[in-house]
Design a protein around this motif. Structure first.
Motif, PDB file in Angstrom:
ATOM      1  N   THR A  84      -9.426 -37.841  13.389  1.00  0.00           N
ATOM      2  CA  THR A  84     -10.081 -39.327  12.611  1.00  0.00           C
ATOM      3  C   THR A  84     -10.958 -38.788  12.044  1.00  0.00           C
ATOM      4  O   THR A  84     -12.285 -38.807  12.854  1.00  0.00           O
ATOM      5  CB  THR A  84      -9.701 -40.143  13.123  1.00  0.00           C
ATOM      6  N   LEU A  85     -11.558 -39.242  10.956  1.00  0.00           N
ATOM      7  CA  LEU A  85     -12.490 -38.562  10.364  1.00  0.00           C
ATOM      8  C   LEU A  85     -13.416 -39.949   9.962  1.00  0.00           C
ATOM      9  O   LEU A  85     -12.559 -41.034   9.571  1.00  0.00           O
ATOM     10  CB  LEU A  85     -12.360 -37.694   8.792  1.00  0.00           C
ATOM     11  N   PRO A  86     -15.249 -39.640   9.918  1.00  0.00           N
ATOM     12  CA  PRO A  86     -16.005 -40.867   9.232  1.00  0.00           C
ATOM     13  C   PRO A  86     -15.902 -41.007   7.630  1.00  0.00           C
ATOM     14  O   PRO A  86     -15.063 -40.076   7.117  1.00  0.00           O
ATOM     15  CB  PRO A  86     -16.818 -40.348   9.934  1.00  0.00           C
ATOM     16  N   TYR A  87     -15.437 -42.079   7.543  1.00  0.00           N
ATOM     17  CA  TYR A  87     -15.885 -41.831   5.844  1.00  0.00           C
ATOM     18  C   TYR A  87     -17.079 -41.138   5.512  1.00  0.00           C
ATOM     19  O   TYR A  87     -18.093 -41.530   6.138  1.00  0.00           O
ATOM     20  CB  TYR A  87     -15.917 -43.231   4.883  1.00  0.00           C
ATOM     21  N   PRO A  88     -17.534 -40.763   4.386  1.00  0.00           N
ATOM     22  CA  PRO A  88     -18.322 -40.001   3.709  1.00  0.00           C
ATOM     23  C   PRO A  88     -19.313 -40.736   3.663  1.00  0.00           C
ATOM     24  O   PRO A  88     -19.493 -41.855   3.059  1.00  0.00           O
ATOM     25  CB  PRO A  88     -17.994 -38.683   3.083  1.00  0.00           C
ATOM     26  N   THR A  89     -20.094 -40.286   3.614  1.00  0.00           N
ATOM     27  CA  THR A  89     -21.815 -40.685   3.077  1.00  0.00           C
ATOM     28  C   THR A  89     -21.675 -41.087   1.617  1.00  0.00           C
ATOM     29  O   THR A  89     -21.375 -39.246   0.803  1.00  0.00           O
ATOM     30  CB  THR A  89     -23.132 -40.018   3.742  1.00  0.00           C
ATOM     31  N   ILE A  90     -22.642 -41.663   0.538  1.00  0.00           N
ATOM     32  CA  ILE A  90     -23.034 -41.344  -0.224  1.00  0.00           C
ATOM     33  C   ILE A  90     -22.007 -41.021  -1.388  1.00  0.00           C
ATOM     34  O   ILE A  90     -22.557 -41.221  -2.804  1.00  0.00           O
ATOM     35  CB  ILE A  90     -23.459 -40.302  -1.229  1.00  0.00           C
ATOM     36  N   VAL A 141      -9.256 -42.953  -1.762  1.00  0.00           N
ATOM     37  CA  VAL A 141      -9.026 -43.322  -0.139  1.00  0.00           C
ATOM     38  C   VAL A 141     -10.683 -44.483   0.093  1.00  0.00           C
ATOM     39  O   VAL A 141     -11.541 -43.893   0.464  1.00  0.00           O
ATOM     40  CB  VAL A 141      -9.503 -41.958   0.681  1.00  0.00           C
ATOM     41  N   GLN A 142      -9.687 -45.209   1.185  1.00  0.00           N
ATOM     42  CA  GLN A 142     -10.108 -46.175   1.965  1.00  0.00           C
ATOM     43  C   GLN A 142     -10.327 -45.857   2.910  1.00  0.00           C
ATOM     44  O   GLN A 142      -9.697 -45.355   3.461  1.00  0.00           O
ATOM     45  CB  GLN A 142      -9.513 -47.535   1.233  1.00  0.00           C
ATOM     46  N   ARG A 143     -11.974 -46.421   3.486  1.00  0.00           N
ATOM     47  CA  ARG A 143     -12.183 -46.758   5.217  1.00  0.00           C
ATOM     48  C   ARG A 143     -10.717 -47.526   6.382  1.00  0.00           C
ATOM     49  O   ARG A 143      -9.988 -47.832   5.394  1.00  0.00           O
ATOM     50  CB  ARG A 143     -13.330 -47.801   5.928  1.00  0.00           C
ATOM     51  N   GLY A 144      -9.964 -46.870   7.404  1.00  0.00           N
ATOM     52  CA  GLY A 144      -9.010 -46.895   7.781  1.00  0.00           C
ATOM     53  C   GLY A 144      -7.394 -46.499   7.038  1.00  0.00           C
ATOM     54  O   GLY A 144      -6.016 -46.842   7.614  1.00  0.00           O
ATOM     55  N   ASP A 145      -8.100 -45.887   5.668  1.00  0.00           N
ATOM     56  CA  ASP A 145      -6.494 -44.793   5.687  1.00  0.00           C
ATOM     57  C   ASP A 145      -6.088 -43.793   6.133  1.00  0.00           C
ATOM     58  O   ASP A 145      -6.441 -42.678   7.008  1.00  0.00           O
ATOM     59  CB  ASP A 145      -7.098 -44.386   4.198  1.00  0.00           C
ATOM     60  N   SER A 150     -15.184 -32.402   4.616  1.00  0.00           N
ATOM     61  CA  SER A 150     -14.637 -32.444   2.906  1.00  0.00           C
ATOM     62  C   SER A 150     -13.169 -31.149   2.617  1.00  0.00           C
ATOM     63  O   SER A 150     -12.380 -30.930   1.684  1.00  0.00           O
ATOM     64  CB  SER A 150     -15.186 -31.865   1.895  1.00  0.00           C
ATOM     65  N   ALA A 151     -13.255 -30.310   4.084  1.00  0.00           N
ATOM     66  CA  ALA A 151     -11.620 -29.862   3.997  1.00  0.00           C
ATOM     67  C   ALA A 151     -10.948 -29.664   5.317  1.00  0.00           C
ATOM     68  O   ALA A 151     -10.912 -28.759   6.104  1.00  0.00           O
ATOM     69  CB  ALA A 151     -12.515 -27.480   3.400  1.00  0.00           C
ATOM     70  N   PRO A 152     -10.041 -30.696   5.471  1.00  0.00           N
ATOM     71  CA  PRO A 152      -8.804 -30.971   6.070  1.00  0.00           C
ATOM     72  C   PRO A 152      -7.887 -29.329   6.126  1.00  0.00           C
ATOM     73  O   PRO A 152      -7.638 -29.674   5.446  1.00  0.00           O
ATOM     74  CB  PRO A 152      -8.393 -32.349   6.298  1.00  0.00           C
ATOM     75  N   CYS A 153      -7.742 -28.547   6.804  1.00  0.00           N
ATOM     76  CA  CYS A 153      -6.691 -28.289   7.186  1.00  0.00           C
ATOM     77  C   CYS A 153      -5.548 -28.059   7.929  1.00  0.00           C
ATOM     78  O   CYS A 153      -5.738 -27.837   9.108  1.00  0.00           O
ATOM     79  CB  CYS A 153      -7.184 -26.986   7.345  1.00  0.00           C
ATOM     80  N   THR A 154      -4.737 -27.467   7.353  1.00  0.00           N
ATOM     81  CA  THR A 154      -3.939 -27.600   9.014  1.00  0.00           C
ATOM     82  C   THR A 154      -3.931 -25.639   9.523  1.00  0.00           C
ATOM     83  O   THR A 154      -4.721 -24.866   8.660  1.00  0.00           O
ATOM     84  CB  THR A 154      -2.279 -27.262   8.089  1.00  0.00           C
ATOM     85  N   ALA A 155      -2.991 -25.380  10.889  1.00  0.00           N
ATOM     86  CA  ALA A 155      -3.001 -24.049  11.505  1.00  0.00           C
ATOM     87  C   ALA A 155      -1.848 -23.012  10.429  1.00  0.00           C
ATOM     88  O   ALA A 155      -1.821 -24.131   9.186  1.00  0.00           O
ATOM     89  CB  ALA A 155      -1.881 -23.755  12.471  1.00  0.00           C
ATOM     90  N   LEU A 156      -2.683 -21.672  10.191  1.00  0.00           N
ATOM     91  CA  LEU A 156      -2.296 -21.242   9.228  1.00  0.00           C
ATOM     92  C   LEU A 156      -1.468 -20.914   9.664  1.00  0.00           C
ATOM     93  O   LEU A 156      -0.746 -20.251  10.605  1.00  0.00           O
ATOM     94  CB  LEU A 156      -2.960 -19.969   8.891  1.00  0.00           C
ATOM     95  N   LYS A 157       0.069 -20.088   8.644  1.00  0.00           N
ATOM     96  CA  LYS A 157       1.139 -19.883   8.934  1.00  0.00           C
ATOM     97  C   LYS A 157       1.091 -18.062   8.467  1.00  0.00           C
ATOM     98  O   LYS A 157       0.904 -17.862   6.971  1.00  0.00           O
ATOM     99  CB  LYS A 157       2.487 -20.163   8.876  1.00  0.00           C
ATOM    100  N   THR A 158       1.653 -17.011   9.378  1.00  0.00           N
ATOM    101  CA  THR A 158       2.429 -15.796   8.482  1.00  0.00           C
ATOM    102  C   THR A 158       3.108 -15.011   7.152  1.00  0.00           C
ATOM    103  O   THR A 158       4.095 -16.040   6.943  1.00  0.00           O
ATOM    104  CB  THR A 158       1.629 -15.232   9.763  1.00  0.00           C
ATOM    105  N   VAL A 159       2.334 -14.934   6.913  1.00  0.00           N
ATOM    106  CA  VAL A 159       3.413 -14.289   5.550  1.00  0.00           C
ATOM    107  C   VAL A 159       4.822 -13.685   6.054  1.00  0.00           C
ATOM    108  O   VAL A 159       5.651 -14.067   5.553  1.00  0.00           O
ATOM    109  CB  VAL A 159       2.710 -12.869   4.272  1.00  0.00           C
ATOM    110  N   ALA A 160       4.632 -12.739   7.390  1.00  0.00           N
ATOM    111  CA  ALA A 160       6.205 -13.280   8.018  1.00  0.00           C
ATOM    112  C   ALA A 160       6.822 -14.401   8.596  1.00  0.00           C
ATOM    113  O   ALA A 160       8.056 -14.068   8.757  1.00  0.00           O
ATOM    114  CB  ALA A 160       5.590 -11.812   9.536  1.00  0.00           C
ATOM    115  N   MET A 161       5.515 -15.438   9.005  1.00  0.00           N
ATOM    116  CA  MET A 161       6.857 -16.270   8.928  1.00  0.00           C
ATOM    117  C   MET A 161       7.234 -16.938   7.913  1.00  0.00           C
ATOM    118  O   MET A 161       8.131 -17.900   7.394  1.00  0.00           O
ATOM    119  CB  MET A 161       5.809 -17.386   9.831  1.00  0.00           C
ATOM    120  N   VAL A 162       6.209 -17.010   6.789  1.00  0.00           N
ATOM    121  CA  VAL A 162       7.079 -18.096   5.552  1.00  0.00           C
ATOM    122  C   VAL A 162       6.645 -17.096   4.409  1.00  0.00           C
ATOM    123  O   VAL A 162       7.607 -18.267   2.629  1.00  0.00           O
ATOM    124  CB  VAL A 162       5.771 -19.178   5.059  1.00  0.00           C
ATOM    125  N   GLY A 163       6.640 -15.964   4.418  1.00  0.00           N
ATOM    126  CA  GLY A 163       6.573 -15.376   3.742  1.00  0.00           C
ATOM    127  C   GLY A 163       5.627 -15.881   2.248  1.00  0.00           C
ATOM    128  O   GLY A 163       4.316 -16.156   2.603  1.00  0.00           O
TER     129      GLY A 163
END
Ligand code: MN
Length: 229
Positions: free
Chosen positions: A66-72, A207-211, A136-149
């Motif tokens: 859960t992230l704070p809404y960015p500044t500026i 994106v709004q606060r609370g989304d 500014s860069a939310p990410c998932t865990a990575l899946k390897t090429v062996a897992m997903v091609g």
């Protein structure tokens, strides 16, 4: 040797179904890589060469946060993207060898302060304060090429509060993953640990606060991020 200062250390991403972590070097982002998105941003999607901008590795935040809404900004936008993790560096990589350099794939968001980016564009200034800010860069865990091609087709979607806002297909990329790697490696020497954010389909929006944001790439994974009220 010890560091002269208290340094926060390198950023890593978990590797799915493993106890290993992927150390993140640089993050290169492709601009306007889906035709419908290029059009919605007011550009002709004809095959102009791909262009890139960057985010710092510490912009990464893990899916589930859960992230704070960015500044500026009053106009934070979501851009759902497939992430390509580079396992083997190189320069002038030919298209037909490009996929040999990929370690794996993830799902990410290129969060954008659209108002700040728009102002920068208008003034002919750099984009960083619109693109390369904290978290500014939310990410998932990575899946390897062996897992997903090497995913080259399949749905890429983003929901806001359960409503589908972005819906595209990986096959709609103007520059596919091997072509993107080949182009980028002519401009800079790719290093192991680099990430490439491969562009977003159309439907970007505020994106709004609370989304709650829920991203999905077929075969690659699911990402969830919430913004605090
Ligand atoms: Mn993007």
């Amino acid at each position: 040797m010890t560091y002269a200062i208290d340094f926060p250390g390198i950023t890593t991403l978990p590797v799915a179904e493993s106890h290993q972590a992927f150390p993140v070097g640089r993050i290169y982002c492709v601009g306007r890589n889906y035709a419908e998105h290029a059009r919605e941003m007011g550009h002709d999607p004809d095959r102009e060469p791909p262009f890139f901008f960057m985010k710092p590795p510490d912009a990464i935040v893990m899916s589930g946060a859960t992230l704070p809404y960015p500044t500026i900004t009053q106009d934070l936008h979501h851009e759902i993207e497939m992430i390509v993790a580079i396992g083997k560096g190189g320069r002038d990589i030919p298209v037909e060898k490009a996929l040999d350099h990929v370690f794996g794939y993830g799902v990410g968001l290129d969060m954008t302060r659209r108002d700040v980016q728009g102002e920068a564009k208008k003034m002919g200034r750099p984009w960083e304060m619109g693109k390369a800010f904290d978290e500014s860069a939310p990410c998932t865990a990575l899946k390897t090429v062996a897992m997903v091609g090497h995913p080259a087709k399949g749905a890429i979607t983003l929901k806001v509060n359960g409503v589908v806002k972005q819906k595209g297909d990986l096959s709609e990329m103007i520059w596919n993953v091997p072509e993107t790697i080949a182009y980028l490696s002519k401009m800079i020497t790719l290093r192991p640990g680099d990430l490439i954010m491969s562009g977003t389909p159309s439907g970007v929006g505020p994106v709004q606060r609370g989304d709650k944001l829920e991203g999905h790439v077929d075969g690659v994974g699911d990402l969830t991020i919430s913004y605090a009220r």
